[in-house]
Design a protein around this motif. Structure first.
Motif, short mmCIF file in Angstrom:
data_model
loop_
_atom_site.label_atom_id
_atom_site.label_comp_id
_atom_site.label_asym_id
_atom_site.label_seq_id
_atom_site.Cartn_x
_atom_site.Cartn_y
_atom_site.Cartn_z
N GLN A 765 0.91 -1.32 -0.08
CA GLN A 765 0.01 0.00 0.06
C GLN A 765 0.94 1.12 -0.09
OE1 GLN A 765 -2.55 -0.18 3.28
NE2 GLN A 765 -4.52 -0.75 2.11
N ILE A 766 0.48 2.04 -0.89
CA ILE A 766 1.45 3.39 -0.89
C ILE A 766 0.40 4.56 -1.01
CG2 ILE A 766 2.88 4.60 -2.39
CD1 ILE A 766 3.68 2.15 -3.69
N LYS A 767 0.54 5.55 -0.06
CA LYS A 767 -0.10 6.73 0.14
C LYS A 767 0.77 7.90 0.00
CE LYS A 767 -3.13 9.44 3.32
NZ LYS A 767 -3.53 9.34 4.84
N VAL A 797 7.19 12.46 -0.04
CA VAL A 797 6.99 11.83 1.07
C VAL A 797 5.86 11.04 0.92
CG1 VAL A 797 6.70 12.10 3.50
CG2 VAL A 797 7.78 13.87 2.38
N ASP A 798 5.92 9.74 1.37
CA ASP A 798 4.80 8.57 1.25
C ASP A 798 4.89 7.72 2.56
OD1 ASP A 798 6.66 6.73 0.75
OD2 ASP A 798 6.29 6.58 -1.45
N GLU A 799 3.83 6.80 2.40
CA GLU A 799 3.39 6.00 3.39
C GLU A 799 3.56 4.65 2.73
OE1 GLU A 799 0.31 6.08 6.02
OE2 GLU A 799 0.83 8.25 6.85
N HIS A 800 4.46 3.84 3.08
CA HIS A 800 4.69 2.50 2.20
C HIS A 800 4.29 1.47 3.56
CE1 HIS A 800 6.72 -0.96 0.40
NE2 HIS A 800 6.14 -0.12 -0.58
N ASN A 801 3.21 1.03 3.14
CA ASN A 801 2.67 -0.18 4.30
C ASN A 801 2.62 0.50 5.70
OD1 ASN A 801 2.20 -2.09 2.17
ND2 ASN A 801 4.13 -2.86 2.42
N ARG A 805 7.99 7.35 4.44
CA ARG A 805 9.25 7.29 3.51
C ARG A 805 9.72 8.93 3.13
NH1 ARG A 805 9.10 2.61 -0.82
NH2 ARG A 805 7.37 3.87 -1.44
N ILE A 806 11.01 9.29 3.43
CA ILE A 806 11.33 10.56 2.83
C ILE A 806 12.21 10.01 1.52
CG2 ILE A 806 12.71 12.49 3.06
CD1 ILE A 806 12.09 12.23 6.24
N ILE A 807 11.68 10.71 0.23
CA ILE A 807 12.34 10.03 -0.81
C ILE A 807 13.09 11.33 -1.70
CG2 ILE A 807 12.13 8.92 -2.99
CD1 ILE A 807 9.85 7.07 -1.55
N ASP A 808 14.19 10.92 -2.07
CA ASP A 808 14.88 12.05 -2.96
C ASP A 808 15.14 11.37 -4.37
OD1 ASP A 808 15.97 14.70 -3.49
OD2 ASP A 808 17.87 13.85 -3.53
N TYR A 809 14.76 12.13 -5.61
CA TYR A 809 15.21 11.28 -6.97
C TYR A 809 16.64 11.83 -7.37
CZ TYR A 809 9.83 11.26 -7.25
OH TYR A 809 8.60 11.02 -6.97
N LEU A 855 8.66 9.51 14.33
CA LEU A 855 9.68 8.84 14.31
C LEU A 855 9.15 7.35 14.70
CD1 LEU A 855 12.60 10.82 15.62
CD2 LEU A 855 11.87 10.18 13.28
N PRO A 856 9.60 6.32 14.34
CA PRO A 856 10.71 6.15 13.27
C PRO A 856 10.02 6.07 11.81
CG PRO A 856 9.93 4.12 13.91
CD PRO A 856 9.23 4.86 14.66
N VAL A 857 10.85 6.62 11.08
CA VAL A 857 10.49 6.90 9.51
C VAL A 857 11.86 6.23 8.70
CG1 VAL A 857 9.34 8.85 9.86
CG2 VAL A 857 11.76 9.16 9.40
N GLU A 858 11.47 6.19 7.53
CA GLU A 858 12.58 5.82 6.49
C GLU A 858 12.99 6.53 5.67
OE1 GLU A 858 11.69 1.02 6.10
OE2 GLU A 858 11.08 2.06 4.44
N ALA A 859 14.04 6.96 4.98
CA ALA A 859 14.48 7.86 4.15
C ALA A 859 15.42 7.30 3.17
CB ALA A 859 15.17 9.08 4.78
N GLY A 860 15.33 7.61 2.00
CA GLY A 860 16.19 6.71 1.01
C GLY A 860 16.19 7.81 -0.42
#
Length: 921
Positions: A765-767, A797-801, A805-809, A855-860
């Motif tokens: 699931q991705i929000k 920034v999204d929610e994965h399950n 998640r903080i995401i940079d391209y 927190l906790p979160v993921e970043a990538g």
């Protein structure tokens, strides 16, 4: 030291000759000037000056023909060519001029050496028939073969028609004039049977010259003085006396008359030094040093000559001369092609020689930035040249039309028209544009005439050159396009020089090798004494094969080398101090090997040669890292930067190299936005980022589905095209490398969406929480008395399950190892390893301070060149035991550890005691 000229005059005086009644004939006009200067030394009373002329002037008088330029000869020869050649086989004037130059040189040699024209041209034609017998015997010869053999068969016809045409107009090239002079010799002798001629300083003579001089000698109307040393003359193998030995042996006159003169000057004591010096510039600089040393011994440098083996050294040598030289004479002219105006017209002809409605932006910028053009584009306090360049850069214009340039510079329409319009319509119009341009530049220079005299002289010479072009075009009408006009322009330009003004008989003399004929100097400096320069070697620019030249006693490279051998050694004959320089470095075509002349000097063992290799003094400059101390003004700028906000990219810039941070954030120096001929990497990244922003921004707070993403794929073409047009402006993405980059951008977006669909189909699931979210947060630093802000924009920034998640391209390649950390202290010191980790942690830190995340979160990072790896998550590696344990969750402990290092970094940047110090790259 007595000179050859003085010795000749003294000998004539001792024979009780009336100098005023003699006609002196010398190899050059310059030698005549020196002869005139020596007259007072041998005459104890006032006399009328004798007739002093060069051999070319004498022969022209004999022939009753007038010399014309090589360029005009080409036009005259083309008249012959088109009359004798079928229209369908005729070359254009531009193509013709390439090979006709060589043929005219051959005509010249054939005439100067009185070769029977019919014999040699028929011989050449027969040779070509034999060489190509397998062609000529074929029954079905191709058009090429027929034209090739026809050309050789027509040479005699071309020659006959051409020479008759010239004689009818009382003009000629050198060889034709010499042949006509020989034909008129008998009538000249009859009309001038009491005139006495004195030939002096000659060496290599063509057959016409030999015939003329011998005939005058036999009729007791002439005396001839050779200048050759016994050392050379008595050596059967020494090329310096090759021609004089032949004259003494073959001329009937010398069987009953003395051969004057064989001197013994060369064997007298001399100081000879040879210097091997790297590069031509090194030679020029060393000539300056030698002259400075000589000045200390003889302040006037009187009786000193600098002889340039390679005349391209003239400008470097002039720049290297000591400042306090009083008298200087330069016999060579300054080449017109080296004048700044030449580069302007070269650029203009280059862009117009192929008709086009648009011009390449670099060519346009080159022309409007030229020193003579830029002032013309400054109108009413507006610098339209800068305005045009800025517009081209801002709109990424690669090809620009004249009309567009006029729109950019509305007050400079007339000069834009002259530079960029109407050239392809007619030759007259193109030439008129050149005249108008010269007039426009002149009008500008006239405003400050006193300081622009040299530039005005340049303009005058170019105006004269274009007048000659216009005259030739009007008279012959052979120039049909701009390309041919450009070719003739370059031909005229190559032979034009701007003459220096000086006192020819005083002070230092700078000359070429041929200008030194007949002249003697006490101190001689000779440059570029390298194989391929002195002598020039086996160059054969001729249609006549080597063996045919030998058969007909035409000169070959051996005779040419012997001529330069004579000139070289004649310079040494009476000189006392001799400095010979050569280039030790291998240049493109010449240099690197010292001349055989130097080796010959050493082998003769007559003089002791002081041989040195000179190396330039290169100071050892220790590399030092740049350091910028933080003064009050710099600290004020830092406070301003801190209040506006440190971004992750500016902080990583400091980590990479503090000097870069100083330039970008303190001095506000930005990289110039050049025109992108091919799409740059940052433009590609911006297009991909902006396309994904368009797709995902409407989906904020939405759980995405495969169907939603599939619907987005249909919009890829339109959105990517839109953003390319927005970023790449007027750049063309429809062909070449740009089309490939355009397709890559579409592929990146498509592959990303496929990865998203694949993730969703796997049951995840991705929000979407935020897209391109701006973050801005104040950070508390008790050590600082001013506020510090952090700013940054997160790509996604999204929610994965359920996990945030903080995401940079990144459009470049990133691997998992690039966003893993072992040692917290290294995150602010090792840019290469940890810059990606620092960036995503800064985003997480800011969002945590702003309470946007729990927190906790993921970043990538999502790397478009490594999409198969999915989201590359930040990880803290704990190297304990036998393996490395990875923690992918960013916890409060992670944030606290990062905050310690972040604060240390910002405090270091703001610390007045720590300067900005450059890092070794």
């Amino acid at each position: 030291m007595t000179t050859f000229i003085f010795d000749v005059l003294n000998d004539l005086k001792n024979q009780n000759k009336n100098l005023s009644e003699l006609t002196f004939i010398l190899p050059s006009k310059r030698a005549g000037l020196f002869l005139k200067h020596q007259l007072y030394k041998v005459s104890n009373q006032t006399i009328f000056s004798p007739t002093i002329i060069s051999i070319e002037e004498f022969v022209e008088e004999l022939s009753q023909l007038q010399t014309i330029s090589n360029t005009e000869l080409l036009f005259e020869f083309y008249n012959t060519y088109i009359q004798l050649t079928k229209k369908e086989e005729t070359d254009t004037f531009e193509v013709f001029s390439k090979w006709a130059q060589i043929l005219l040189q051959d005509f010249n040699e054939i005439d100067r050496y009185l070769i029977p024209q019919k014999n040699i041209f028929n011989y050449l034609s027969a040779i070509k028939e034999i060489e190509n017998h397998h062609w000529s015997l074929e029954e079905n010869q191709t058009t090429f073969i027929k034209n090739y053999l026809s050309f050789w068969n027509k040479l005699l016809t071309y020659y006959t028609h051409f020479t008759q045409l010239l004689i009818g107009k009382k003009i000629g090239y050198q060889g034709l004039i010499y042949r006509a002079a020989v034909e008129n010799l008998k009538s000249y002798i009859q009309d001038n049977n009491k005139k006495q001629h004195v030939f002096l300083g000659f060496n290599a003579l063509n057959t016409c010259e030999e015939t003329i001089i011998q005939e005058l000698l036999q009729n007791n109307l002439a005396k001839v003085y050779w200048d050759i040393d016994a050392t050379f003359f008595n050596s059967a193998n020494h090329d310096a006396a090759l021609f004089t030995r032949q004259h003494q042996k073959n001329w009937t006159y010398f069987k009953n008359n003395p051969f004057q003169w064989i001197t013994t000057n060369y064997s007298k004591e001399k100081h000879i030094s040879t210097f091997g010096i790297p590069k031509n510039i090194g030679q020029a600089k060393y000539i300056g040093s030698l002259l400075k040393n000589l000045q200390n011994q003889n302040a006037s440098l009187q009786n000193t000559a600098v002889v340039l083996g390679d005349e391209n050294l003239l400008i470097p040598v002039l720049n290297a001369l000591p400042d306090n030289i009083d008298a200087l004479n330069i016999t060579m002219g300054f080449p017109l092609k080296s004048i700044p105006l030449a580069s302007l017209f070269e650029s203009l002809f280059y862009i117009h020689k192929t008709p086009s409605n648009t011009f390449y932006f670099k060519d346009v910028v080159n022309i409007i930035s030229h020193q003579f053009i830029r002032p013309l584009l400054f109108v009413e306090n507006t610098d339209y040249a800068s305005k045009i360049i800025e517009t081209i850069d801002a709109n990424n214009i690669i090809y620009v039309s004249a009309q567009r340039l006029k729109e950019m510079a509305p007050k400079s329409v007339s000069i834009i028209d002259i530079l960029f319009s109407n050239w392809d319509k007619s030759i007259d119009l193109a030439l008129n544009n050149c005249f108008q341009l010269i007039l426009s530049i002149k009008n500008h220079l006239d405003e400050n005439k006193a300081s622009q005299l040299l530039s005005l002289e340049y303009l005058f010479r170019f105006n004269a050159l274009f007048n000659e072009l216009s005259r030739l075009n009007s008279k012959y009408q052979h120039i049909k396009d701009i390309s041919a006009l450009f070719s003739i322009y370059k031909e005229l330009l190559s032979s034009e020089t701007l003459d220096f003004q000086g006192e020819p008989l005083q002070g230092l003399q700078i000359m070429g090798m041929l200008e030194s004929r007949v002249l003697d100097f006490e101190t001689v400096i000779i440059s570029s004494v390298n194989e391929g320069v002195l002598p020039s070697g086996k160059s054969n620019n001729s249609f006549i094969p080597f063996d045919v030249k030998l058969e007909n006693n035409l000169p070959t490279y051996k005779e040419k080398d012997a001529v330069y051998t004579y000139h070289f050694y004649r310079l040494l004959q009476r000189a006392k101090n001799i400095y010979i320089l050569y280039n030790t470095e291998a240049d493109v075509l010449t240099g690197g090997e010292k001349s055989r002349f130097i080796t010959q000097l050493e082998l003769e063992n007559i003089h002791k040669i002081n041989h040195q290799i000179i190396a330039p003094q290169v100071p050892v400059i220790e590399a030092s890292l740049q350091t910028i101390e933080k003064n009050d003004k710099l600290l004020e700028a830092l406070v301003d930067v801190a209040s506006k906000g440190f971004s992750p990219s500016s902080l990583t810039s400091y980590i990479r190299n503090p000097i870069d941070f100083y330039y970008q954030k303190i001095l506000k120096i930005k990289e110039h936005d050049d025109v992108e001929e091919t799409v740059a990497a940052n433009t590609l990244g911006t297009v991909v980022h902006n396309t994904l922003e368009d797709f995902y921004k409407p989906l904020i707070s939405t759980f995405i589905t495969p169907e939603i993403i599939k619907n987005l794929k249909a919009q890829i073409e339109e959105r990517v095209s839109f953003h390319f047009k927005n970023e790449y402006k007027e750049g063309d993405i429809t062909k070449g490398k740009n089309l490939i980059v355009f397709e890559i951008a579409k592929r990146y977006v498509s592959n990303f969406l496929d990865l998203e669909i694949q993730d969703l189909n796997a049951g995840n699931q991705i929000k979407i929480v935020a897209i391109e979210a701006n973050n801005e947060v104040l950070v508390n630093f008790p050590e600082l008395d001013f506020p510090v802000k952090l700013v940054g924009k997160v790509d996604r920034v999204d929610e994965h399950n359920g996990i945030l998640r903080i995401i940079d391209y990144k459009t470049g390649r990133v691997d998992q190892s690039h966003i893993e950390i072992v040692d917290w202290e290294a995150i602010t010191t090792d840019y290469k390893k940890y810059s990606k980790s620092f960036q995503v942690l800064t985003y997480a830190y800011m969002m945590h301070i702003m309470s946007h995340i729990k927190l906790p979160v993921e970043a990538g990072i999502i790397s478009f060149k490594n999409l198969n790896a999915g989201v590359l998550k930040f990880a803290k590696k704990d190297k304990s035991g036998n393996g490395a344990k990875k923690d992918f969750l960013i916890t409060k402990e992670t944030i606290d550890n990062f905050e310690v290092e972040l604060k240390k970094l910002i405090l270091e940047i703001c610390n007045p005691q720590i300067p900005f110090t450059e890092k070794e790259v």
